[in-house]
Write a protein that holds these residues in place. Sequence first.
Motif, PDB file in Angstrom:
ATOM      1  N   THR A  28     -10.573  27.412  52.002  1.00 51.62           N
ATOM      2  CA  THR A  28      -9.418  27.904  51.253  1.00 51.62           C
ATOM      3  C   THR A  28      -9.268  27.034  49.999  1.00 51.62           C
ATOM      4  OG1 THR A  28      -7.905  26.400  52.383  1.00 51.62           O
ATOM      5  CG2 THR A  28      -8.148  28.611  53.338  1.00 51.62           C
ATOM      6  N   GLU A  62       0.134  36.840  59.840  1.00 53.11           N
ATOM      7  CA  GLU A  62      -0.328  37.641  58.724  1.00 53.11           C
ATOM      8  C   GLU A  62      -1.393  36.891  57.945  1.00 53.11           C
ATOM      9  OE1 GLU A  62       1.664  40.227  55.123  1.00 53.11           O
ATOM     10  OE2 GLU A  62       2.943  39.285  56.620  1.00 53.11           O
ATOM     11  N   ASN A  63      -2.522  37.536  57.722  1.00 56.54           N
ATOM     12  CA  ASN A  63      -3.580  36.935  56.913  1.00 56.54           C
ATOM     13  C   ASN A  63      -4.203  35.699  57.533  1.00 56.54           C
ATOM     14  OD1 ASN A  63      -4.214  38.518  54.825  1.00 56.54           O
ATOM     15  ND2 ASN A  63      -2.870  37.542  53.341  1.00 56.54           N
ATOM     16  N   VAL A  64      -4.029  35.494  58.817  1.00 57.27           N
ATOM     17  CA  VAL A  64      -4.679  34.355  59.466  1.00 57.27           C
ATOM     18  C   VAL A  64      -5.454  34.871  60.668  1.00 57.27           C
ATOM     19  CG1 VAL A  64      -4.335  32.136  60.638  1.00 57.27           C
ATOM     20  CG2 VAL A  64      -2.864  32.765  58.730  1.00 57.27           C
ATOM     21  N   ARG A  90      -8.122  32.021  56.652  1.00 53.45           N
ATOM     22  CA  ARG A  90      -7.000  32.661  55.988  1.00 53.45           C
ATOM     23  C   ARG A  90      -7.528  33.628  54.929  1.00 53.45           C
ATOM     24  NH1 ARG A  90      -3.888  28.424  53.912  1.00 53.45           N
ATOM     25  NH2 ARG A  90      -3.080  28.168  55.989  1.00 53.45           N
ATOM     26  N   GLY A  91      -6.898  34.785  54.860  1.00 51.13           N
ATOM     27  CA  GLY A  91      -7.272  35.752  53.832  1.00 51.13           C
ATOM     28  C   GLY A  91      -6.698  35.322  52.499  1.00 51.13           C
ATOM     29  N   GLU A  92      -7.571  35.096  51.519  1.00 48.89           N
ATOM     30  CA  GLU A  92      -7.130  34.744  50.168  1.00 48.89           C
ATOM     31  C   GLU A  92      -7.646  35.814  49.220  1.00 48.89           C
ATOM     32  OE1 GLU A  92      -8.235  30.658  49.228  1.00 48.89           O
ATOM     33  OE2 GLU A  92      -6.453  29.972  50.312  1.00 48.89           O
ATOM     34  N   TRP A  96     -11.888  35.976  53.042  1.00 46.90           N
ATOM     35  CA  TRP A  96     -11.502  35.111  54.160  1.00 46.90           C
ATOM     36  C   TRP A  96     -12.103  33.735  53.956  1.00 46.90           C
ATOM     37  CZ3 TRP A  96      -7.964  36.189  57.805  1.00 46.90           C
ATOM     38  CH2 TRP A  96      -7.545  37.523  57.900  1.00 46.90           C
TER      39      TRP A  96
END
Length: 156
Positions: A28, A62-64, A90-92, A96
């Motif tokens: 990330t 969410e997003n993890v 984590r979705g960035e 991911w």
Amino acid sequence: APGPVLAAEEVLDALRRGDDETILQMYTQRAREQTTEMNQHFAPRGSDTARFEVGQVQAAGENVARVACTWTDLDQDGKPHTLEFVWVLRGEATGWRVAGMAATPFPGEPPVLLDFENLEETMRKVDLLAEEIRRRHQAAAGQPQQAKKTETPALR
């Protein structure tokens, strides 16, 4: 979701090849900043004999996502040794990315979370872990049934 699995595979493949640049790109943004700042990151040495598998994926908010993995490599005696751990992804905007990992160094005990976005704390945990592993090895070596092995010096 295929995203986290592909990302986990990409990181593991980069680890196996010892490709630090790709490993960093798969962190990330915050983990990357910390790593660059402290000039350290967290990876086993690249290894031709290592094999990995990616298992279950769990959404964790969410997003993890948490992705279970195994990493098998040969130990000093040439025997396969398997580590099980979980990537926390984590979705960035870029896709991911790895935010940390949870490993269970001692079977049957709770996992230790290594947060790559808080490297100082993670390095502290790693040092404590290394100490604890040494301590347990020494305690195990002190057991009488191990004594026979230590009497003959290894030829190296």
